[in-house]
Design an enzyme around this catalytic site. Structure first.
Site, PDB file in Angstrom:
ATOM      1  N   TYR A 132      -1.834  -1.029  10.596  1.00 14.10           N
ATOM      2  CA  TYR A 132      -1.952  -1.148   9.105  1.00 14.10           C
ATOM      3  C   TYR A 132      -0.494  -0.729   8.373  1.00 14.10           C
ATOM      4  O   TYR A 132       0.063  -1.542   7.510  1.00 14.10           O
ATOM      5  CB  TYR A 132      -3.129  -0.227   8.655  1.00 14.10           C
ATOM      6  N   SER A 189       0.819  -1.180   0.115  1.00 13.20           N
ATOM      7  CA  SER A 189       0.087   0.111   0.004  1.00 13.20           C
ATOM      8  C   SER A 189       0.943   1.257   0.198  1.00 13.20           C
ATOM      9  O   SER A 189       2.241   1.298   0.257  1.00 13.20           O
ATOM     10  CB  SER A 189      -0.707  -0.126   1.268  1.00 13.20           C
TER      11      SER A 189
END
Length: 289
Positions: free
Chosen positions: A162, A149
């Site tokens: 995350y 990401s």
């Protein structure tokens, strides 16, 4: 890039895509099918798999669907055996399944650490361990794409769990790329920016019941992410084609936009400044000694 590192022979190959019934994974699956590949699609949602099969009915002869929790090693081994038996040896692997979740530092939780890392990081490793031995033994050039990401490149308020999981995927991918090059196995890491998917809603549906309640800050992060993805997100189908372009050219990195470049440069400059300061500081200490 040299011509011997270009992969263009998708037809007749077998690919395996996790998180493949929805979002970016679905885009990758469709791009692979257009190139004539056989595709094993893994997803935790049986309903999403059934919908994918219905939508892609014309291609179901080259499509295998497997319900899979990528964090479950035993279940992963069963899926890997099934796809090999039904579709053939996997030479293209897309470790794409992921969740966008975290907790407030005031609500630290082993359950949430295990949940996020289990899917975002261990799910990637489980795919590598399941299929890499066969790739090493293969006479074909093989390729692995691991989905990280933009949160794996830069801390941008997406929650520490995350960020930690996605940073780890970057390090794993970069190291594997170097170590697997002489086996004719390429490794790419994908850094999606906003893509028009339902990952936030899917994430909420998968949150463990033992997890602490989300703080107002984490709730706001997820609400904002959902709105941005829907309003500004790139097309999953276009990203699927972009990913296969990265496979074809053996790209180390696959990004979906360039907006983070100024911030990445600032981070690199800050790290460089810290290193320069260390040299000067330690040199000064040495002269004093």
């Amino acid at each position: 890039m040299t011509t011997d590192r270009v992969l263009t022979d998708f037809e007749g190959r077998t690919a395996f895509v996790t998180g493949g019934a929805r979002g970016i994974g679905r885009g990758i699956v469709k791009a692979l099918l257009r190139r004539g590949a056989r595709v094993g699609v893994a997803d935790i949602s049986v309903d999403a798999l059934e919908q994918l099969r219905e939508d892609l009915g014309a291609d179901t002869g080259r499509l295998g669907c497997y319900q899979l929790d990528v964090a479950d090693r035993a279940q992963y081994a069963e899926a890997a055996s099934a796809v090999q038996a039904e579709l053939g040896d996997v030479t293209l692997l897309f470790n794409n399944a992921g969740v966008i979740d975290s907790v407030s530092p005031t609500k630290l939780s082993y359950a949430m650490w295990d949940h996020v890392m289990g899917i975002n990081l261990e799910g990637v490793y489980n795919g590598v361990q399941s299929f890499l031995p066969g790739m090493i033994a293969s006479e074909q050039r093989c390729h692995i794409v691991n989905t990280s990401s933009e949160a794996g490149l830069l801390e941008a308020g997406s929650g520490f769990l995350y960020h930690a999981s996605k940073y780890a995927v970057v390090g794993l991918s970069e190291a594997l790329r170097r170590e697997l090059a002489h086996f004719q196995i390429g490794v790419s890491v994908l850094f999606p920016g906003p893509v028009a998917t339902d990952i936030v809603q899917n994430t909420r549906g998968l949150r463990p019941t033992s997890a602490p309640a989300q703080s107002s800050r984490v709730t706001q992060i997820l609400d904002t992410a959902h709105e941005v993805l829907k309003a500004q997100g790139a097309s999953p189908d276009a990203v699927g084609e972009l990913v296969l372009d990265g496979v074809e050219t053996d790209a180390a990195y696959i990004a979906t936009r360039s907006e983070l470049l100024p911030y990445l440069r600032l981070r690199t400059e800050a790290v460089g400044a810290a290193m320069t300061h260390a040299d000067e500081f330690l040199a000064c200490q040495s002269t004093r000694a």
